[in-house]
Scaffold this motif. Structure first.
Motif, PDB file in Angstrom:
ATOM      1  N   ALA A 225      10.170  -3.488  -7.541  1.00 29.13           N
ATOM      2  CA  ALA A 225      10.081  -4.005  -6.352  1.00 29.13           C
ATOM      3  C   ALA A 225      11.556  -4.021  -5.548  1.00 29.13           C
ATOM      4  CB  ALA A 225       9.451  -5.493  -6.337  1.00 29.13           C
ATOM      5  N   ARG A 226      12.606  -4.339  -6.202  1.00 32.73           N
ATOM      6  CA  ARG A 226      13.881  -4.578  -5.951  1.00 32.73           C
ATOM      7  C   ARG A 226      14.410  -3.030  -5.605  1.00 32.73           C
ATOM      8  NH1 ARG A 226      14.101  -7.644  -9.854  1.00 32.73           N
ATOM      9  NH2 ARG A 226      14.458  -9.583  -9.925  1.00 32.73           N
ATOM     10  N   ARG A 227      13.805  -2.118  -6.509  1.00 35.14           N
ATOM     11  CA  ARG A 227      14.505  -0.589  -6.036  1.00 35.14           C
ATOM     12  C   ARG A 227      13.642  -0.042  -4.901  1.00 35.14           C
ATOM     13  NH1 ARG A 227      13.898  -0.233 -11.941  1.00 35.14           N
ATOM     14  NH2 ARG A 227      11.860   0.912 -11.412  1.00 35.14           N
ATOM     15  N   GLY A 228      12.398  -0.516  -4.759  1.00 32.33           N
ATOM     16  CA  GLY A 228      11.616   0.020  -3.694  1.00 32.33           C
ATOM     17  C   GLY A 228      11.258   1.438  -4.075  1.00 32.33           C
ATOM     18  N   GLY A 229      10.740   2.326  -2.942  1.00 36.57           N
ATOM     19  CA  GLY A 229      10.332   3.432  -3.063  1.00 36.57           C
ATOM     20  C   GLY A 229       8.959   3.752  -3.033  1.00 36.57           C
ATOM     21  N   THR A 230       8.185   4.691  -3.140  1.00 36.14           N
ATOM     22  CA  THR A 230       7.066   5.079  -3.141  1.00 36.14           C
ATOM     23  C   THR A 230       6.125   4.472  -4.055  1.00 36.14           C
ATOM     24  OG1 THR A 230       7.400   7.237  -2.199  1.00 36.14           O
ATOM     25  CG2 THR A 230       5.383   6.752  -2.899  1.00 36.14           C
ATOM     26  N   ALA A 231       6.762   4.462  -5.395  1.00 38.44           N
ATOM     27  CA  ALA A 231       5.818   3.668  -6.468  1.00 38.44           C
ATOM     28  C   ALA A 231       5.880   2.105  -6.056  1.00 38.44           C
ATOM     29  CB  ALA A 231       6.579   3.909  -7.814  1.00 38.44           C
ATOM     30  N   ALA A 232       6.703   1.423  -5.658  1.00 38.54           N
ATOM     31  CA  ALA A 232       6.910   0.201  -5.354  1.00 38.54           C
ATOM     32  C   ALA A 232       5.919  -0.125  -4.233  1.00 38.54           C
ATOM     33  CB  ALA A 232       8.278  -0.259  -5.203  1.00 38.54           C
ATOM     34  N   PHE A 233       6.003   0.755  -3.335  1.00 37.53           N
ATOM     35  CA  PHE A 233       5.142   0.374  -2.310  1.00 37.53           C
ATOM     36  C   PHE A 233       3.775   0.669  -2.598  1.00 37.53           C
ATOM     37  CE2 PHE A 233       2.804   1.746   1.624  1.00 37.53           C
ATOM     38  CZ  PHE A 233       3.177   0.564   2.571  1.00 37.53           C
ATOM     39  N   ALA A 234       3.360   1.515  -3.471  1.00 33.10           N
ATOM     40  CA  ALA A 234       1.899   1.820  -3.860  1.00 33.10           C
ATOM     41  C   ALA A 234       1.400   0.763  -4.700  1.00 33.10           C
ATOM     42  CB  ALA A 234       1.805   3.254  -4.575  1.00 33.10           C
ATOM     43  N   LEU A 235       2.305   0.274  -5.565  1.00 35.14           N
ATOM     44  CA  LEU A 235       2.063  -0.848  -6.350  1.00 35.14           C
ATOM     45  C   LEU A 235       1.393  -2.160  -5.621  1.00 35.14           C
ATOM     46  CD1 LEU A 235       1.362  -1.896  -9.168  1.00 35.14           C
ATOM     47  CD2 LEU A 235       3.921  -2.540  -9.264  1.00 35.14           C
ATOM     48  N   GLY A 236       2.616  -2.361  -4.698  1.00 39.75           N
ATOM     49  CA  GLY A 236       2.568  -3.668  -3.871  1.00 39.75           C
ATOM     50  C   GLY A 236       1.290  -3.493  -2.954  1.00 39.75           C
ATOM     51  N   LEU A 237       1.055  -2.293  -2.415  1.00 38.55           N
ATOM     52  CA  LEU A 237       0.000  -2.434  -1.389  1.00 38.55           C
ATOM     53  C   LEU A 237      -1.339  -2.310  -2.116  1.00 38.55           C
ATOM     54  CD1 LEU A 237      -0.803  -1.802   1.375  1.00 38.55           C
ATOM     55  CD2 LEU A 237      -0.984   0.609   1.080  1.00 38.55           C
ATOM     56  N   GLY A 238      -1.277  -1.750  -3.176  1.00 38.70           N
ATOM     57  CA  GLY A 238      -2.755  -1.963  -4.240  1.00 38.70           C
ATOM     58  C   GLY A 238      -2.957  -3.471  -4.561  1.00 38.70           C
ATOM     59  N   ALA A 239      -1.957  -4.116  -4.971  1.00 45.50           N
ATOM     60  CA  ALA A 239      -1.921  -5.571  -5.474  1.00 45.50           C
ATOM     61  C   ALA A 239      -2.579  -6.444  -4.104  1.00 45.50           C
ATOM     62  CB  ALA A 239      -0.682  -6.174  -6.004  1.00 45.50           C
TER      63      ALA A 239
ATOM     64  N   SER B 191       2.656 -10.891  -1.883  1.00 44.69           N
ATOM     65  CA  SER B 191       2.395  -9.484  -2.272  1.00 44.69           C
ATOM     66  C   SER B 191       2.804  -8.560  -1.058  1.00 44.69           C
ATOM     67  CB  SER B 191       1.167  -9.020  -2.926  1.00 44.69           C
ATOM     68  OG  SER B 191       0.841  -9.709  -3.953  1.00 44.69           O
ATOM     69  N   LEU B 192       2.262  -8.646   0.039  1.00 43.83           N
ATOM     70  CA  LEU B 192       2.614  -7.846   1.032  1.00 43.83           C
ATOM     71  C   LEU B 192       3.958  -7.932   1.471  1.00 43.83           C
ATOM     72  CD1 LEU B 192       1.784  -5.985   3.281  1.00 43.83           C
ATOM     73  CD2 LEU B 192       0.939  -8.006   4.840  1.00 43.83           C
ATOM     74  N   TYR B 193       4.472  -9.248   1.628  1.00 46.37           N
ATOM     75  CA  TYR B 193       6.011  -9.734   1.875  1.00 46.37           C
ATOM     76  C   TYR B 193       6.992  -8.613   1.037  1.00 46.37           C
ATOM     77  CZ  TYR B 193      10.274 -12.127   1.906  1.00 46.37           C
ATOM     78  OH  TYR B 193      11.895 -12.312   2.034  1.00 46.37           O
ATOM     79  N   TRP B 194       6.665  -8.772  -0.357  1.00 44.11           N
ATOM     80  CA  TRP B 194       7.420  -8.113  -1.276  1.00 44.11           C
ATOM     81  C   TRP B 194       7.405  -6.489  -1.142  1.00 44.11           C
ATOM     82  CZ3 TRP B 194       5.530 -11.995  -5.306  1.00 44.11           C
ATOM     83  CH2 TRP B 194       6.461 -12.949  -5.463  1.00 44.11           C
ATOM     84  N   THR B 195       6.022  -6.024  -0.595  1.00 44.08           N
ATOM     85  CA  THR B 195       5.747  -4.785  -0.423  1.00 44.08           C
ATOM     86  C   THR B 195       6.469  -4.127   0.622  1.00 44.08           C
ATOM     87  OG1 THR B 195       3.529  -4.947  -1.503  1.00 44.08           O
ATOM     88  CG2 THR B 195       3.808  -2.994   0.012  1.00 44.08           C
ATOM     89  N   LEU B 196       6.786  -4.921   1.690  1.00 42.54           N
ATOM     90  CA  LEU B 196       7.621  -4.649   2.668  1.00 42.54           C
ATOM     91  C   LEU B 196       9.136  -4.745   2.607  1.00 42.54           C
ATOM     92  CD1 LEU B 196       4.989  -5.812   5.520  1.00 42.54           C
ATOM     93  CD2 LEU B 196       5.349  -3.701   4.684  1.00 42.54           C
ATOM     94  N   GLY B 197       9.515  -5.041   1.555  1.00 42.61           N
ATOM     95  CA  GLY B 197      10.864  -4.986   1.407  1.00 42.61           C
ATOM     96  C   GLY B 197      11.437  -6.453   1.325  1.00 42.61           C
ATOM     97  N   GLY B 198      10.677  -7.659   1.320  1.00 44.10           N
ATOM     98  CA  GLY B 198      11.138  -8.820   1.359  1.00 44.10           C
ATOM     99  C   GLY B 198      11.813  -9.094  -0.156  1.00 44.10           C
TER     100      GLY B 198
END
Length: 166
Positions: free
Chosen positions: A49-63, A27-34
């Motif tokens: 996750a592919r699009r990135g951005g704030t929502a993707a980062f928040a969801l990934g960090l939360g997970a 989850s962290l790897y994908w959150t950081l753009g992997g």
């Protein structure tokens, strides 16, 4: 507590911590753009996750944080051998939730993969295979390990013995 039950709780607990931390690392790897294995996630989460951005980062960090918190809870359960009573309820609930979530998704996915159930819409077959064999199964295994740990230590929590950390 019997030696066999204690050993089972310790082994299952540490295994649950490892399983959860490895899952959190993805989850962290994908959150950081992997992007490696991201196509195996599929659906809206994979697209986000592919699009990135704030929502993707928040969801990934939360997970990621939720998975790490679950690992911390399990680690505390093992280290105290269940003598910290407040840990037992969230550990039991978390284990049951993971079992139900992972179990239902694996079962339904397996029914679709075998053709026993016809999907409503277009299916990302690669992502579905990965979810049945890896991602959702991982939740199920994590839940079984966490529940096994909780059950192994549940009686110990009601014994009036000072908690040791060793």
């Amino acid at each position: 507590m019997g030696a066999a039950r204690l050993r089972t709780g310790i082994i299952a607990g540490y295994a649950a911590v490892v399983v959860g931390l490895v899952y959190a690392a993805f989850s962290l790897y994908w959150t950081l753009g992997g992007t490696a294995l991201l196509d195996t996630v599929g659906g809206e989460v994979g697209d986000l996750a592919r699009r990135g951005g704030t929502a993707a980062f928040a969801l990934g960090l939360g997970a990621t944080l939720l998975k790490v918190a679950g690992c911390g809870l399990c680690y505390l359960l093992v280290r105290t051998r269940g003598r910290v009573r407040w840990v037992l309820v969230p550990a039991a609930l978390g284990g049951c939730l993971l079992i139900v979530y992972g179990g239902v998704l694996v079962a339904v996915g397996a029914l679709v993969l075998t053709g026993a159930v016809e999907p409503d819409s277009a299916v990302d077959w690669t992502a579905l295979r990965w979810h049945v064999a890896i991602w959702d199964l991982w939740f199920l295994v994590w839940g079984i390990l966490l529940t096994t740990t909780t059950v192994a230590f549940r009686r110990q929590s009601f014994v009036d013995v000072p908690a040791s950390h060793g």
